[in-house]
Write a protein that holds these residues in place. Structure first.
Motif, PDB file in Angstrom:
ATOM      1  N   VAL A   1      78.835  98.102  41.442  1.00 47.93           N
ATOM      2  CA  VAL A   1      77.719  97.174  41.216  1.00 47.93           C
ATOM      3  C   VAL A   1      77.666  96.759  39.749  1.00 47.93           C
ATOM      4  O   VAL A   1      77.510  95.585  39.410  1.00 47.93           O
ATOM      5  CB  VAL A   1      76.398  97.819  41.673  1.00 47.93           C
ATOM      6  CG1 VAL A   1      75.204  97.007  41.170  1.00 47.93           C
ATOM      7  CG2 VAL A   1      76.363  97.929  43.191  1.00 47.93           C
ATOM      8  N   CYS A   2      77.830  97.752  38.849  1.00 44.95           N
ATOM      9  CA  CYS A   2      77.792  97.444  37.416  1.00 44.95           C
ATOM     10  C   CYS A   2      78.891  96.452  37.050  1.00 44.95           C
ATOM     11  O   CYS A   2      78.655  95.468  36.335  1.00 44.95           O
ATOM     12  CB  CYS A   2      77.947  98.724  36.600  1.00 44.95           C
ATOM     13  SG  CYS A   2      76.523  99.831  36.675  1.00 44.95           S
TER      14      CYS A   2
ATOM     15  N   VAL B   1      78.057  92.907  38.485  1.00 47.06           N
ATOM     16  CA  VAL B   1      76.999  92.196  37.747  1.00 47.06           C
ATOM     17  C   VAL B   1      77.511  91.770  36.384  1.00 47.06           C
ATOM     18  O   VAL B   1      77.251  90.662  35.911  1.00 47.06           O
ATOM     19  CB  VAL B   1      75.756  93.098  37.624  1.00 47.06           C
ATOM     20  CG1 VAL B   1      74.721  92.471  36.685  1.00 47.06           C
ATOM     21  CG2 VAL B   1      75.145  93.346  38.999  1.00 47.06           C
TER      22      VAL B   1
ATOM     23  N   CYS C   1      70.981  87.114  41.970  1.00 45.59           N
ATOM     24  CA  CYS C   1      70.021  87.706  42.904  1.00 45.59           C
ATOM     25  C   CYS C   1      70.571  87.482  44.309  1.00 45.59           C
ATOM     26  O   CYS C   1      70.710  86.342  44.755  1.00 45.59           O
ATOM     27  CB  CYS C   1      68.651  87.062  42.736  1.00 45.59           C
ATOM     28  SG  CYS C   1      67.400  87.759  43.861  1.00 45.59           S
TER      29      CYS C   1
ATOM     30  N   LEU D   1      70.255  93.012  45.898  1.00 44.63           N
ATOM     31  CA  LEU D   1      70.688  93.282  44.535  1.00 44.63           C
ATOM     32  C   LEU D   1      70.196  92.164  43.628  1.00 44.63           C
ATOM     33  O   LEU D   1      70.399  90.975  43.910  1.00 44.63           O
ATOM     34  CB  LEU D   1      72.227  93.368  44.450  1.00 44.63           C
ATOM     35  CG  LEU D   1      72.812  93.369  43.034  1.00 44.63           C
ATOM     36  CD1 LEU D   1      72.355  94.621  42.278  1.00 44.63           C
ATOM     37  CD2 LEU D   1      74.329  93.308  43.089  1.00 44.63           C
TER      38      LEU D   1
ATOM     39  N   GLY E   1      70.456  91.523  39.371  1.00 41.90           N
ATOM     40  CA  GLY E   1      71.034  92.130  38.186  1.00 41.90           C
ATOM     41  C   GLY E   1      71.396  91.099  37.139  1.00 41.90           C
ATOM     42  O   GLY E   1      71.618  89.910  37.432  1.00 41.90           O
TER      43      GLY E   1
ATOM     44  N   VAL F   1      74.223  96.619  31.761  1.00 42.53           N
ATOM     45  CA  VAL F   1      73.637  95.780  32.795  1.00 42.53           C
ATOM     46  C   VAL F   1      72.337  96.396  33.268  1.00 42.53           C
ATOM     47  O   VAL F   1      72.124  97.617  33.168  1.00 42.53           O
ATOM     48  CB  VAL F   1      74.593  95.607  34.000  1.00 42.53           C
ATOM     49  CG1 VAL F   1      75.839  94.855  33.600  1.00 42.53           C
ATOM     50  CG2 VAL F   1      74.946  96.959  34.616  1.00 42.53           C
TER      51      VAL F   1
ATOM     52  N   CYS G   1      70.018  96.493  36.818  1.00 35.42           N
ATOM     53  CA  CYS G   1      70.136  96.203  38.250  1.00 35.42           C
ATOM     54  C   CYS G   1      68.936  96.783  38.992  1.00 35.42           C
ATOM     55  O   CYS G   1      68.509  97.915  38.724  1.00 35.42           O
ATOM     56  CB  CYS G   1      71.412  96.801  38.840  1.00 35.42           C
ATOM     57  SG  CYS G   1      72.923  96.210  38.067  1.00 35.42           S
TER      58      CYS G   1
ATOM     59  N   VAL H   1      67.981  97.529  43.049  1.00 35.19           N
ATOM     60  CA  VAL H   1      68.694  97.621  44.324  1.00 35.19           C
ATOM     61  C   VAL H   1      67.768  98.134  45.406  1.00 35.19           C
ATOM     62  O   VAL H   1      66.787  98.839  45.144  1.00 35.19           O
ATOM     63  CB  VAL H   1      69.923  98.556  44.206  1.00 35.19           C
ATOM     64  CG1 VAL H   1      70.949  97.965  43.273  1.00 35.19           C
ATOM     65  CG2 VAL H   1      69.499  99.941  43.741  1.00 35.19           C
TER      66      VAL H   1
END
Length: 789
Positions: A55-56, A59, A67, A87, A89, A102, A104, A106
């Motif tokens: 995810v990091c 993003v 979004c 999500l 971020g 970042v 985020c 979730v």
């Protein structure tokens, strides 16, 4: 290394993001040493470490704030792992050293457009602006931008140090029954509480919380709506500092809605606890300097047999219960990874309470605070079965490679014995069973050519099995199918196999069978049986080839022998026929020219004719015997009289050659049912040979000795003897030490061959013993009672 903001502010920023987007969790991720890790988080994160890193990275790679209402419907392949549906971020301003960060939010539940802020991208940019470091990017001199809060569905209010509303969003005002304008600039207490006493208590609590920790305000509250109706809500707060001033950001959720969120959180926590309880893994926490455990999950005792108290109370429990071979490197490896502040995993062995060895895969996360290593958390996963499977895979690869090499070696073998030896060598070296044997067929028997029994097994030598017998080995051979028995001792076939238990019998086609057995139940791996079947198939092909080669070789040898016999026959016949005919013709011519020598020449002619007749008779007798046309007519004979008559026939020849002849008979008469012509033919041929090869002054003896049910005849001479190389094939036709014109003695070369065939026809046997220069003895053993035919 600098961070996007100090840790406390990072925590607050994550909480603010969770509040704005109404998610159960939000976090700030930072990339160090090319690896993403969580710097700060708020609430529950439904993601694994791997998914968090994905995810990091996703993003951070985006060019703008993103979004995603539903990751599943948007088909975001990079985020397919774990239970991630919503999500939001954005990248944060980079720290001084250029590292990436970042923010985020979730949620495992998706969002609809109506549940999102009107402009999520602007909201995320405003959140990112709060993370800008000072003094390079100073914070705004005004309160946080209202656009960050306006469109969220959560009730949000920002109050200053005096408790006045600096900002309220529409959702907050709507929950209380006011408009944002009605609340702006007003103290919060009169609008939220209906009585002065409650207002005063709220103001005092606010002041105390602002001076120490705004979190003191978190919890259940009962507010008064504009219409006077009580309102049960749940409040969470975050203290902010901006331009030297303190603010409190409050999130208000109707209690029923909060209760739904709380119930979902508890359910997720219960699911997590159920997962912890059901998995065969140990969750743990520990100190980074001594590796002493501060927490272990209940599975610790179930997995290794030590109660959790020992894990926690003994400072060096981990190191002291590690396998000695791993103790030298595993703690040092973990210490290096901890010093480098990196997540790491490694495999090692622990000694369980019962003494067994348990393989563990330890996945360790290094937690930091203020840039320093604070704690280690990890999970120990039991991978013993995985290691066993890996070991079994490697062992199977080794066995397959050995089978492949053995198959190549089999192709080079030239005898069945070599094949059996190679099979057993492979089976013993690769499989190492308690007992293994290779049996090859000989006639109607399965004979153990090679057997290997381990030293710890006490068992009798392995038997020979009849092909048509009732044994399980013979049955497997006859059917041609592999037979495996879980308990071979339970088989009743007349053979004892204890202490063996598990056994397998693998036929080698029509050539034989491979046997393996173990003293333990289920001691033979089905994979091994399949390998042995492949080995047996390869061995069968090689033995088929060897059999064909032996057949061709025997045919070649037979053809060569027939060719030799033909050449010897032609040479002998040429000599045996031409010589007497030449004599007959020559002496006949002399009679015509020298009448006075007629008697002498007539005798010589008779002698040549007799020699020619003997040659033709020998050829005729041999051809009859070879064709099976010679029948026996046994009669009751007085053996003594029969031998005396035959002996007397040669006495004149012996006197002429100056050779002494002796007849040795037992004192008592001997009677036997034998064919008189066959017996006479045998004795005459042997006496004729003895006189032929015995020089002047020598000795020839004929004897007969009775044995139970048999008579033994012997003809011994003191002649020149027979070369050992010739003795081996002396009974074959046309075999003589010299043939053709090179011969030193007369004869067709068929006499001994005829003797051998007559003896065989009579059910007896004949043997020769001879030493060159010391004479020869032929021994004939015949049954005393002979059947006709």
């Amino acid at each position: 290394m600098s961070t996007p903001s100090v840790p406390s502010t990072s925590q607050r920023l994550a909480r603010l993001a969770a509040s704005v987007f109404q998610t159960p969790g939000a976090f700030i991720g930072i990339r160090q040493h090319q690896r993403w890790r969580v710097l700060a988080c708020d609430g529950a994160l439904p993601l694994s470490h791997e998914a968090l890193r994905a995810v990091c990275a996703y993003v951070h790679a985006a060019e703008a704030p993103l979004c995603i209402p539903d990751c599943a419907s948007d088909d975001v392949a990079a985020l397919a792992a774990d239970d991630l549906r919503f999500l939001a971020g954005t990248s944060l301003p980079p720290p001084d050293d250029g590292a990436a960060a970042v923010l985020c939010a979730v949620d495992p539940a998706p969002r609809t457009p109506q549940q999102l802020p009107a402009d999520p991208a602007t909201t995320l940019r405003d959140l990112a602006a709060l993370a800008a470091p000072s003094p390079a990017r100073p914070l705004p001199t005004r309160p946080p931008p209202h656009a960050l809060l306006d469109d969220t569905t959560a009730g949000l209010a920002l109050t200053d140090a005096e408790g006045r509303f600096v900002y309220v969003n529409a959702a907050y005002a709507d929950i209380l029954g006011y408009t944002p304008a009605e609340l702006h600039g007003e103290p919060f207490a009169p609008f939220l509480f209906s009585t002065p006493q409650n207002q005063q208590r709220a103001e005092a609590a606010y002041a105390t919380a602002l001076a120490s920790d705004a979190k003191l305000l978190d919890g259940d509250w009962t507010f008064a709506r504009a219409d006077g109706a009580p309102l049960h809500v749940y409040v969470t707060t975050t203290q902010l500092t901006h331009a030297g001033a303190s603010f409190v950001l409050s999130t208000v959720v109707p209690f029923a809605q909060h209760q739904q969120l709380e119930n979902r959180r508890k359910a997720e926590e219960a699911q997590f606890q159920d997962l912890v309880q059901s998995t065969s893994a140990i969750l743990w926490r520990g100190t980074p300097d001594t590796f002493q455990f501060t927490y272990v999950s209940p599975q610790a005792e179930a997995l290794l047999g030590y109660p959790p108290e020992r894990w926690l109370d003994e400072p060096n429990f981990w190191q002291e219960h590690m396998h000695p071979d791993d103790r030298a490197w595993a703690p040092a490896y973990c210490a290096r990874a901890t010093e480098e502040k990196r997540r790491h995993s490694f495999d090692y062995r622990m000694i369980a309470a019962d003494g067994s060895v348990v393989w563990l895969r330890d996945v360790v996360s290094v937690l930091t605070r203020d840039g320093q290593v604070d704690e280690l958390v990890g999970v120990m996963i039991d991978i013993t079965e995985l290691k066993d499977a890996e070991r079994q895979r490697k062992e199977r690869e080794r066995r397959v490679e050995a089978l492949y090499k053995a198959s190549r070696d089999l192709l080079a073998t030239t005898t069945a014995d070599d094949v059996a030896e190679l099979i057993l060598t492979l089976v013993d070296a690769v499989f190492g069973y308690s007992i293994s044997a290779v049996r090859l067929r000989e006639g109607n028997r399965l004979v153990p050519y090679y057997t290997k029994i381990t030293s710890d097994v006490a068992i009798a030598p392995r038997p020979v099995y009849a092909v048509d017998g009732a044994s399980i080995v013979a049955e497997a051979y006859r059917t041609g199918d592999t037979a495996v028995y879980d308990d071979v001792t339970a088989i009743e076939d007349g053979f004892t196999r204890a202490p063996l238990q598990h056994a397998a019998y693998i036929p080698i086609g029509r050539h034989g069978i491979i046997s393996v057995a173990s003293v333990t139940t289920n001691g033979i791996d089905p994979f091994d049986v399949r390998l042995l079947e492949i080995l047996a198939q390869n061995a069968e092909a090689v033995l088929d080839r060897i059999t064909r080669e032996d057949t061709l070789r025997a045919a070649r040898d037979e053809a060569q022998e027939l060719s030799r016999m033909k050449s010897a026959f032609l040479a002998n016949m040429s000599h045996e026929v031409r010589t007497p005919l030449t004599s007959i013709i020559g002496f006949a011519e002399l009679i015509e020219t020298s009448p006075e020598e007629r008697t002498h020449f007539t005798r010589l002619i008779r002698r040549g004719a007799r020699r020619l007749l003997d040659t033709l008779n020998a050829v005729l007798d041999f051809s009859q015997l070879e064709a099976g046309a010679r029948a026996l007519s046994p009669q009751l004979l007085d053996i003594g009289d029969h031998l005396r008559d035959t002996f007397a026939f040669f006495e004149a020849q012996a006197r002429q050659q100056a050779v002494a002849m002796t007849l040795e008979l037992p004192p008592s008469p001997i009677e036997a049912h034998l064919d008189p012509d066959a017996l006479q033919h045998i004795i005459q041929n042997l006496l004729n040979n003895a006189l032929k090869f015995t020089p002047q002054g020598g000795q020839v003896t004929l004897s007969c000795t009775p044995e139970p049910g048999a008579l033994v005849f012997a003809v011994a001479d003191s002649g020149v003897g027979i070369d050992p190389a010739v003795q081996e094939k002396i009974f074959e036709p046309f075999v003589q030490e010299s043939t053709g014109n090179r011969r030193t003695h007369e004869g067709s070369g068929l006499g001994l061959s005829i003797c051998k065939r007559l003896v065989d026809l009579m059910g007896g046997d004949i043997a020769v013993e001879s030493t060159p220069g010391d004479g020869t003895t032929f021994t004939v053993r015949l049954p005393q009672e002979q059947r006709g035919g």
